[in-house]
Design a protein around this motif. Structure first.
Motif, PDB file in Angstrom:
ATOM      1  N   ALA A  99       0.622  -1.356  -0.078  1.00 12.34           N
ATOM      2  CA  ALA A  99      -0.033   0.058  -0.167  1.00 12.34           C
ATOM      3  C   ALA A  99       0.926   1.174  -0.046  1.00 12.34           C
ATOM      4  O   ALA A  99       0.723   2.245  -0.860  1.00 12.34           O
ATOM      5  CB  ALA A  99      -1.078   0.192   1.094  1.00 12.34           C
ATOM      6  N   PRO A 100       1.899   1.472   0.707  1.00 12.82           N
ATOM      7  CA  PRO A 100       2.564   2.763   0.776  1.00 12.82           C
ATOM      8  C   PRO A 100       3.169   3.129  -0.710  1.00 12.82           C
ATOM      9  O   PRO A 100       3.334   4.206  -1.078  1.00 12.82           O
ATOM     10  CB  PRO A 100       3.615   2.534   1.655  1.00 12.82           C
ATOM     11  N   LEU A 101       3.958   1.961  -1.402  1.00 18.34           N
ATOM     12  CA  LEU A 101       4.323   2.098  -2.664  1.00 18.34           C
ATOM     13  C   LEU A 101       3.286   2.551  -3.656  1.00 18.34           C
ATOM     14  O   LEU A 101       3.490   3.498  -4.372  1.00 18.34           O
ATOM     15  CB  LEU A 101       5.148   1.043  -3.008  1.00 18.34           C
ATOM     16  N   ALA A 102       2.179   1.811  -3.546  1.00 13.32           N
ATOM     17  CA  ALA A 102       1.197   2.080  -4.253  1.00 13.32           C
ATOM     18  C   ALA A 102       0.661   3.406  -4.116  1.00 13.32           C
ATOM     19  O   ALA A 102       0.070   4.235  -5.198  1.00 13.32           O
ATOM     20  CB  ALA A 102      -0.066   0.839  -4.082  1.00 13.32           C
ATOM     21  N   ARG A 103       0.298   3.753  -3.206  1.00  8.08           N
ATOM     22  CA  ARG A 103      -0.194   5.110  -2.547  1.00  8.08           C
ATOM     23  C   ARG A 103       0.754   6.532  -3.289  1.00  8.08           C
ATOM     24  O   ARG A 103       0.418   7.271  -4.080  1.00  8.08           O
ATOM     25  CB  ARG A 103      -0.146   5.528  -1.109  1.00  8.08           C
ATOM     26  N   LEU A 104       1.983   6.077  -3.322  1.00 10.32           N
ATOM     27  CA  LEU A 104       3.158   7.106  -3.789  1.00 10.32           C
ATOM     28  C   LEU A 104       2.855   7.031  -5.166  1.00 10.32           C
ATOM     29  O   LEU A 104       2.794   7.975  -5.918  1.00 10.32           O
ATOM     30  CB  LEU A 104       4.286   6.806  -3.275  1.00 10.32           C
ATOM     31  N   ALA A 105       2.748   5.995  -6.027  1.00 12.36           N
ATOM     32  CA  ALA A 105       2.792   5.752  -7.518  1.00 12.36           C
ATOM     33  C   ALA A 105       1.437   6.330  -7.928  1.00 12.36           C
ATOM     34  O   ALA A 105       1.488   7.111  -8.829  1.00 12.36           O
ATOM     35  CB  ALA A 105       2.987   4.427  -7.776  1.00 12.36           C
ATOM     36  N   LEU A 106       0.428   6.171  -7.357  1.00 10.97           N
ATOM     37  CA  LEU A 106      -1.084   6.793  -7.799  1.00 10.97           C
ATOM     38  C   LEU A 106      -0.743   8.417  -7.629  1.00 10.97           C
ATOM     39  O   LEU A 106      -1.285   9.016  -8.768  1.00 10.97           O
ATOM     40  CB  LEU A 106      -2.068   6.353  -6.831  1.00 10.97           C
ATOM     41  N   HIS A 107      -0.129   8.783  -6.670  1.00 17.91           N
ATOM     42  CA  HIS A 107      -0.312  10.237  -6.512  1.00 17.91           C
ATOM     43  C   HIS A 107       0.659  10.665  -7.627  1.00 17.91           C
ATOM     44  O   HIS A 107       0.435  11.556  -8.445  1.00 17.91           O
ATOM     45  CB  HIS A 107       0.589  10.757  -5.162  1.00 17.91           C
ATOM     46  N   ARG A 108       1.824  10.129  -8.199  1.00 16.89           N
ATOM     47  CA  ARG A 108       2.617  10.694  -8.949  1.00 16.89           C
ATOM     48  C   ARG A 108       1.875  10.573 -10.373  1.00 16.89           C
ATOM     49  O   ARG A 108       2.076  11.139 -11.380  1.00 16.89           O
ATOM     50  CB  ARG A 108       3.937   9.871  -9.034  1.00 16.89           C
TER      51      ARG A 108
END
Length: 128
Positions: free
Chosen positions: A115-124
């Motif tokens: 989830a933390p990596l996915a959240r960062l990627a989605l924001h980018r």
């Protein structure tokens, strides 16, 4: 099996955000954990398979299950060893930009770890 949904909104237009998904060559530009995508095709399509190589050198096998360019949605299944996760992505207009969502289905610990990596990627993904 657990379910987890993440969302992000930004100023990128929906067409731009969708193209960043649809062209696998762009994945590494917005998803910092991805180094490369190894697949026969370079554009999302049902049945497409390959591996995603992380910056740490880990390779995760994938199969694209569904793509709807008109609705800007796609679903794929990833596998690392015995761990398998299904991920469903959507891009929608929101104000002058776009919002994206990711719904993941799989082992709870795997979803929470990613989830933390996915959240960062989605924001980018939704940034101009």
């Amino acid at each position: 099996m657990a379910r987890l949904t993440l969302r992000a909104s930004g100023a990128a237009c929906p067409e731009t955000a969708w193209e960043r998904y649809a062209s696998v060559d762009q994945w590494a530009s917005w998803s910092p954990q991805i180094k490369a995508v190894h697949s026969v095709g370079r554009r999302l399509r049902p049945g497409m398979s390959g591996t995603v190589e992380s910056v740490a050198g880990v390779r995760v096998a994938f199969v694209v299950e569904a793509v709807d360019d008109d609705r800007r949605t796609w679903t794929w299944r990833v596998r690392l060893g015995r761990i398998q996760v299904q991920l469903h992505h959507e891009v929608r207009p929101q104000g002058d930009g776009a919002t994206t969502s990711l719904t993941m289905y799989g082992p709870r610990l795997a979803l929470l770890a990613y989830a933390p990596l996915a959240r960062l990627a989605l924001h980018r993904l939704v940034q101009p």
